[in-house]
Structure formats: structure tokens, C-alpha cells
Design a protein around this motif. Sequence first.
Motif, PDB file in Angstrom:
ATOM      1  N   TYR A  10      10.960 -39.738   0.040  1.00 32.23           N
ATOM      2  CA  TYR A  10      10.589 -40.716  -0.994  1.00 32.23           C
ATOM      3  C   TYR A  10       9.591 -40.108  -1.964  1.00 32.23           C
ATOM      4  O   TYR A  10       8.978 -39.084  -1.680  1.00 32.23           O
ATOM      5  N   LYS A  11       9.448 -40.747  -3.130  1.00 27.04           N
ATOM      6  CA  LYS A  11       8.498 -40.257  -4.129  1.00 27.04           C
ATOM      7  C   LYS A  11       7.109 -40.734  -3.726  1.00 27.04           C
ATOM      8  O   LYS A  11       6.864 -41.944  -3.657  1.00 27.04           O
ATOM      9  N   VAL A  12       6.229 -39.805  -3.484  1.00 24.50           N
ATOM     10  CA  VAL A  12       4.906 -40.160  -2.974  1.00 24.50           C
ATOM     11  C   VAL A  12       4.018 -40.710  -4.096  1.00 24.50           C
ATOM     12  O   VAL A  12       3.306 -41.697  -3.918  1.00 24.50           O
ATOM     13  N   THR A  59       2.726 -46.150  -7.696  1.00 22.14           N
ATOM     14  CA  THR A  59       2.082 -47.370  -7.202  1.00 22.14           C
ATOM     15  C   THR A  59       3.080 -48.535  -7.122  1.00 22.14           C
ATOM     16  O   THR A  59       2.693 -49.676  -6.883  1.00 22.14           O
ATOM     17  N   HIS A  60       4.353 -48.246  -7.396  1.00 18.45           N
ATOM     18  CA  HIS A  60       5.511 -49.092  -7.057  1.00 18.45           C
ATOM     19  C   HIS A  60       5.380 -50.576  -7.368  1.00 18.45           C
ATOM     20  O   HIS A  60       5.700 -51.424  -6.542  1.00 18.45           O
ATOM     21  N   PHE A  61       4.894 -50.880  -8.554  1.00 22.54           N
ATOM     22  CA  PHE A  61       4.933 -52.266  -9.054  1.00 22.54           C
ATOM     23  C   PHE A  61       6.210 -52.360  -9.885  1.00 22.54           C
ATOM     24  O   PHE A  61       6.360 -51.627 -10.861  1.00 22.54           O
ATOM     25  N   PRO A  91      20.080 -29.260  -4.174  1.00 25.06           N
ATOM     26  CA  PRO A  91      19.477 -29.068  -5.501  1.00 25.06           C
ATOM     27  C   PRO A  91      20.489 -28.516  -6.489  1.00 25.06           C
ATOM     28  O   PRO A  91      21.210 -27.568  -6.176  1.00 25.06           O
ATOM     29  N   VAL A  92      20.535 -29.123  -7.666  1.00 26.29           N
ATOM     30  CA  VAL A  92      21.450 -28.624  -8.697  1.00 26.29           C
ATOM     31  C   VAL A  92      20.797 -27.427  -9.370  1.00 26.29           C
ATOM     32  O   VAL A  92      19.627 -27.470  -9.745  1.00 26.29           O
ATOM     33  N   ARG A  93      21.552 -26.344  -9.498  1.00 20.73           N
ATOM     34  CA  ARG A  93      20.984 -25.096 -10.026  1.00 20.73           C
ATOM     35  C   ARG A  93      21.591 -24.670 -11.340  1.00 20.73           C
ATOM     36  O   ARG A  93      20.988 -23.917 -12.101  1.00 20.73           O
ATOM     37  N   GLY A 101       7.888 -47.453 -15.015  1.00 18.70           N
ATOM     38  CA  GLY A 101       8.897 -46.418 -14.769  1.00 18.70           C
ATOM     39  C   GLY A 101      10.003 -46.842 -13.812  1.00 18.70           C
ATOM     40  O   GLY A 101      11.182 -46.551 -14.048  1.00 18.70           O
ATOM     41  N   CYS A 102       9.645 -47.542 -12.738  1.00 20.91           N
ATOM     42  CA  CYS A 102      10.667 -47.949 -11.754  1.00 20.91           C
ATOM     43  C   CYS A 102      11.611 -48.967 -12.387  1.00 20.91           C
ATOM     44  O   CYS A 102      12.846 -48.840 -12.288  1.00 20.91           O
ATOM     45  N   GLY A 103      11.022 -49.987 -13.026  1.00 18.69           N
ATOM     46  CA  GLY A 103      11.855 -51.025 -13.649  1.00 18.69           C
ATOM     47  C   GLY A 103      12.729 -50.445 -14.746  1.00 18.69           C
ATOM     48  O   GLY A 103      13.931 -50.743 -14.819  1.00 18.69           O
TER      49      GLY A 103
HETATM   50  C1  LIG Z   1       0.580 -42.228 -10.039  1.00 14.16           C
HETATM   51  C2  LIG Z   1       1.830 -42.904 -10.491  1.00 14.16           C
HETATM   52  C3  LIG Z   1       1.950 -44.262 -10.353  1.00 14.16           C
HETATM   53  C4  LIG Z   1       3.101 -44.931 -10.778  1.00 14.16           C
HETATM   54  N1  LIG Z   1       3.177 -46.274 -10.613  1.00 14.16           N
HETATM   55  C5  LIG Z   1       4.259 -46.947 -11.060  1.00 14.16           C
HETATM   56  C6  LIG Z   1       4.333 -48.365 -10.908  1.00 14.16           C
HETATM   57  O1  LIG Z   1       3.440 -49.027 -10.382  1.00 14.16           O
HETATM   58  N2  LIG Z   1       5.463 -48.992 -11.365  1.00 14.16           N
HETATM   59  C7  LIG Z   1       6.457 -48.302 -11.966  1.00 14.16           C
HETATM   60  O2  LIG Z   1       7.443 -48.926 -12.394  1.00 14.16           O
HETATM   61  N3  LIG Z   1       6.424 -46.957 -12.097  1.00 14.16           N
HETATM   62  C8  LIG Z   1       5.350 -46.269 -11.658  1.00 14.16           C
HETATM   63  N4  LIG Z   1       5.306 -44.898 -11.784  1.00 14.16           N
HETATM   64  C9  LIG Z   1       6.456 -44.212 -12.374  1.00 14.16           C
HETATM   65  C10 LIG Z   1       7.615 -44.107 -11.351  1.00 14.16           C
HETATM   66  O3  LIG Z   1       7.169 -43.434 -10.210  1.00 14.16           O
HETATM   67  C11 LIG Z   1       8.786 -43.338 -11.987  1.00 14.16           C
HETATM   68  O4  LIG Z   1       8.980 -43.834 -13.296  1.00 14.16           O
HETATM   69  C12 LIG Z   1      10.081 -43.521 -11.181  1.00 14.16           C
HETATM   70  O5  LIG Z   1       9.995 -42.917  -9.928  1.00 14.16           O
HETATM   71  C13 LIG Z   1      11.262 -42.884 -11.935  1.00 14.16           C
HETATM   72  O6  LIG Z   1      12.388 -42.881 -11.104  1.00 14.16           O
HETATM   73  P1  LIG Z   1      13.526 -41.772 -11.313  1.00 14.16           P
HETATM   74  O7  LIG Z   1      14.598 -42.116 -10.353  1.00 14.16           O
HETATM   75  O8  LIG Z   1      13.852 -41.661 -12.746  1.00 14.16           O
HETATM   76  O9  LIG Z   1      12.815 -40.388 -10.960  1.00 14.16           O
HETATM   77  P2  LIG Z   1      12.204 -39.877  -9.579  1.00 14.16           P
HETATM   78  O10 LIG Z   1      11.786 -41.028  -8.750  1.00 14.16           O
HETATM   79  O11 LIG Z   1      11.206 -38.840  -9.937  1.00 14.16           O
HETATM   80  O12 LIG Z   1      13.439 -39.204  -8.850  1.00 14.16           O
HETATM   81  C14 LIG Z   1      14.042 -38.007  -9.251  1.00 14.16           C
HETATM   82  C15 LIG Z   1      14.913 -37.547  -8.095  1.00 14.16           C
HETATM   83  O13 LIG Z   1      15.641 -36.383  -8.497  1.00 14.16           O
HETATM   84  C16 LIG Z   1      15.578 -35.412  -7.458  1.00 14.16           C
HETATM   85  N5  LIG Z   1      15.752 -34.092  -8.077  1.00 14.16           N
HETATM   86  C17 LIG Z   1      14.903 -33.446  -8.910  1.00 14.16           C
HETATM   87  N6  LIG Z   1      15.434 -32.264  -9.280  1.00 14.16           N
HETATM   88  C18 LIG Z   1      16.635 -32.172  -8.672  1.00 14.16           C
HETATM   89  C19 LIG Z   1      17.653 -31.185  -8.662  1.00 14.16           C
HETATM   90  N7  LIG Z   1      17.559 -30.043  -9.345  1.00 14.16           N
HETATM   91  N8  LIG Z   1      18.771 -31.413  -7.932  1.00 14.16           N
HETATM   92  C20 LIG Z   1      18.909 -32.563  -7.220  1.00 14.16           C
HETATM   93  N9  LIG Z   1      17.963 -33.529  -7.190  1.00 14.16           N
HETATM   94  C21 LIG Z   1      16.855 -33.333  -7.912  1.00 14.16           C
HETATM   95  C22 LIG Z   1      14.189 -35.631  -6.859  1.00 14.16           C
HETATM   96  O14 LIG Z   1      14.101 -35.074  -5.553  1.00 14.16           O
HETATM   97  C23 LIG Z   1      14.085 -37.135  -6.879  1.00 14.16           C
HETATM   98  O15 LIG Z   1      14.622 -37.727  -5.720  1.00 14.16           O
HETATM   99  C24 LIG Z   1       4.171 -44.202 -11.366  1.00 14.16           C
HETATM  100  C25 LIG Z   1       4.064 -42.815 -11.519  1.00 14.16           C
HETATM  101  C26 LIG Z   1       2.908 -42.173 -11.093  1.00 14.16           C
HETATM  102  C27 LIG Z   1       2.807 -40.673 -11.248  1.00 14.16           C
END
Ligand SMILES: Cc1cc2nc3c(=O)[nH]c(=O)nc-3n(C[C@H](O)[C@H](O)[C@H](O)COP(=O)(O)OP(=O)(O)OC[C@H]3O[C@@H](n4cnc5c(N)ncnc54)[C@H](O)[C@@H]3O)c2cc1C
Length: 412
Positions: free
Chosen positions: A41-43, A46-48, A129-131, A303-305
Motif C-alpha cells: 500500500y501507499k504509505v 492521509t487518506h481523506f 514493473p514496467v520498463r 489526490g485519492c478522490g
Molecule cells: C503526505 C501525503 C498526504 C496525502 N493525503 C491525501 C489525502 O488525505 N487525501 C487524498 O485524496 N490524497 C492525499 N494524498 C495524495 C494521494 O496519496 C495520491 O493522490 C493518490 O495515492 C494517487 O493515487 P494513484 O493511484 O494515482 O497513484 P499511487 O497511489 O502513487 O499509485 C501508483 C502505483 O503505480 C505503481 N507503479 C509505479 N511505477 C510503476 C511501474 N514502473 N510499473 C508498475 N507499477 C508501477 C506503484 O507501485 C503504485 O502502486 C496525500 C499525499 C501525500 C504525499
Amino acid sequence: MERFDVAIVGASIAGCMAARCYAEHPLRIAVLEKKPAIESYKVLCTHFIQPVALPVLRRYKLDRILEDHGAVATKAAFHTEAGWINPAGPYSNDPAQAHAYNIDRQTLDPLLRAQLLDHPAVALRFDSPVRCVAVQDDGRYIVHYGDEAAPRSIDAALLVAADGRQSTVAKLVGNQENRYDNERAVYYAYFDGIEPPVDNRSLFFLAHAEMAFVYPLSAGRTLLCVAIAKERAKRWRSDGNLAARILEFYEQFPDVPALSRARCTSRVFGYADYPNISREPVWKNIAFIGDAALSLDAMAGVGCGFAMVAAEMLVDSTAASLGANGHLALALEAYRKRFAEVFAPHARAIMGDSLMPRSATELIRAQELFAHMSRDSELQDKFISLTGRLISPQKFQLAYLSALSKSPRPRA
Ligand SMILES: Cc1cc2nc3c(=O)[nH]c(=O)nc-3n(C[C@H](O)[C@H](O)[C@H](O)COP(=O)(O)OP(=O)(O)OC[C@H]3O[C@@H](n4cnc5c(N)ncnc54)[C@H](O)[C@@H]3O)c2cc1C
């Protein structure tokens, strides 16, 4: 070589949501994830989850699944220098926009992936991982992934980059990032021993240009998060004991839930610098969704929404065009336009808010806005809707201007 209609890179929020939506159509979908397992999971988050994402969660019946696994239905309330902005009731009387969610990524990410695991149309591959990606004469993509020593390849009509802020796909195909300053640092940690706020509200305390959040979570846990000036963050880092500094920061605010029994149960997470990033949502006929297209200041909590909404938007624009006689390029153009229409106004406003006020006048303007809102319940509703991204910044500004024009003028 295996052939798919869609190859999605990244199995986090954006990628899983896109795969879930495409799976409603007669399409074959590959999802390639570099992390090793479903539990990853993405560490740093703050997942609101803002209420703007509730319609897509409900459409695919994910809202119930999230709630069954501890998602806390919540709504934002803001404490400003002029008092509380905390209108009663839900965000909206429409149940599809009624509330936000707090749910840790440790729970959310595996749950989203679990929806794809047994789906006959979806091949979900971890440790992949995509390369390298290559476009063929007929416009289809070859995607090379996996172990460098023994790479594997698939062929797909549409390539979707859902690989986050550092997008590998963007680097491979030259989709340049635009960076915009973010002048705050963020630190947060998980606590127990804090009573949840009334109605499970998520509380946001504003102090000049800094902010402190209180997010109620399941099982009696609370997330405390601060978005602070970088200078302060630097001092805190050199002082050490960030968890204690976070707790002290709340002492300046009235009406904070009692913190005397708060116990930090995690390490402190955060960042010292996190610029806003944007990229083209469509580049060389490759679609970008989630953080790969737009990664904004975490203080806005969008970002999540936005990742969920962008995934749905992409699928609604393109799914019907993935058949033999489809016009994929036109469909991608429709996605690009919709993406710009919906997200660009929010992105501009959030990027503006990422900067510290430049002058006393700017600070006074913000104070005036809050003072005005404290006397105007309609405007409070609009403000809360704006923060939930249910209305655009322009709509809020119009409401504010209209309220100003109706308010009595001070006597000369
Ligand atoms: C401190 C902090 C707090 C936050 N709090 C909030 C919040 O409260 N509410 C909110 O809505 N957003 C929040 N965000 C933003 C939120 O975390 C992101 O916007 C959200 O995770 C984006 O989702 P995503 O699926 O686009 O990307 P990600 O969650 O980053 O996922 C990308 C995925 O792609 C995979 N990946 C990467 N490269 C490759 C590759 N080459 N090949 C295959 N897989 C790959 C990764 O392993 C990962 O699983 C916060 C961000 C930070 C830094």
C-alpha cells in the motif's frame, strides 16, 4: 504475445478503479504493478477521500465494501480566526454526495485490488514493473515489464499510465512534468486516546497560513496532521521528537479534542517539500490518470478522490471505442477535454493555496472572507462544498461576490 484491450500500469487507486470500471465492458484488461503483493500500500497518504468520489464508489458498490472494512463516513469542519465553519447535516442532501471517507491506505489499497483478483476479464500482475513501452505500426502498444533478466511483454490497444507522481511511463514516452511550488511541509502520525469529534467530523484548524487536521479513524484511532511553514518544519526537525511537536502545535487552538491522553502509535510521516505536479492527461495516445497526470498539495486532500474520478472519466470516454471500429483517438480527446474542464480550475486554486500569503493584504482578505462566512450560512455550505470539490472555485467566488453585494456597506 498475450493481447489485451487495455494495459494499465499501476494497481493503486487510479489503476484499480480504471480496471474495475473497464471490467463492466466486454474488454480484456491487464494491470501491471511493481509492488510485490496485494497487501502492499501507499504509505505516504492521509487518506481523506473527498465526497466528489462518492458517486463513482457508489456506482461500483464500493462504498459498502469500504464501510464494511472500517471506512469512517465524515465531513470537513473548519475552525478559522472568525470561528467555526461547520454547517449542520451532510455535504449535500443527495446521498451520492453526502459524505467523505477516512480509510487507511493499508486497508483501501488491498481492498481495491481484491475487486479485480477473481475477475475473468482482468489479469492483475504483481512484481511487474514496467520498463519499456513501444508503439507498433497499427497504433497498438507493446509493454515490457518484470524482471530485467527475464522480461515479459504484452500487447494492448490502449495504454493507461496510473503509475503515480513519479510516473515511469511519462518518463519513457516524454510526457514532461510541470512543477509548481508548495511552500508548506506536512507531518502526521496516528494516535489513540483521542475522543472522535461530534458526528465524526474531520476538523481543520487554520492559523494564519498553517493548518492542523484531526481525522477520526476506525478502532478508536485518530490521525493528526499539520501543514506548516517550511521554516517551522526545519526547526522541528532539528529539535527532534516530531510527535511531541505535532501535539504542541494544537495547543494554540480552542475546541481541539482533548489531547492529554493522546498516545502516538506510529512513526511520524511527512515531507519537507512536495511541489504540485501536472502532466498532459493524454500524450501520444496514452492516457494518464491519478497522480501520473495531476499530483497536488496534500493539504487539499484531493489526490485519492481525483484519481477515482479521473479513472471513471477515462473509462466513460473510451470503453465504447476499444472495439474493432472504435475511434480511440477521438475518445481520448474527449477524456482530455473533460479532465481539463473538471480538474484545471481546482488545480489552479490549490496551487495558489500552496503558496504562503505574500503580504498583509492577502492575509486580511482571507480573514475578511472567513469573517463574512461566519455570518452567512449559505456561504458556509458553499465553502464546504468547494473543499469537498463538489462545486468549482468559480462557483464559490460567484457566491461570495453575490453575498458581498448584498451585505450592508460600512458607513463612511
Ligand atoms: C503526505 C501525503 C498526504 C496525502 N493525503 C491525501 C489525502 O488525505 N487525501 C487524498 O485524496 N490524497 C492525499 N494524498 C495524495 C494521494 O496519496 C495520491 O493522490 C493518490 O495515492 C494517487 O493515487 P494513484 O493511484 O494515482 O497513484 P499511487 O497511489 O502513487 O499509485 C501508483 C502505483 O503505480 C505503481 N507503479 C509505479 N511505477 C510503476 C511501474 N514502473 N510499473 C508498475 N507499477 C508501477 C506503484 O507501485 C503504485 O502502486 C496525500 C499525499 C501525500 C504525499
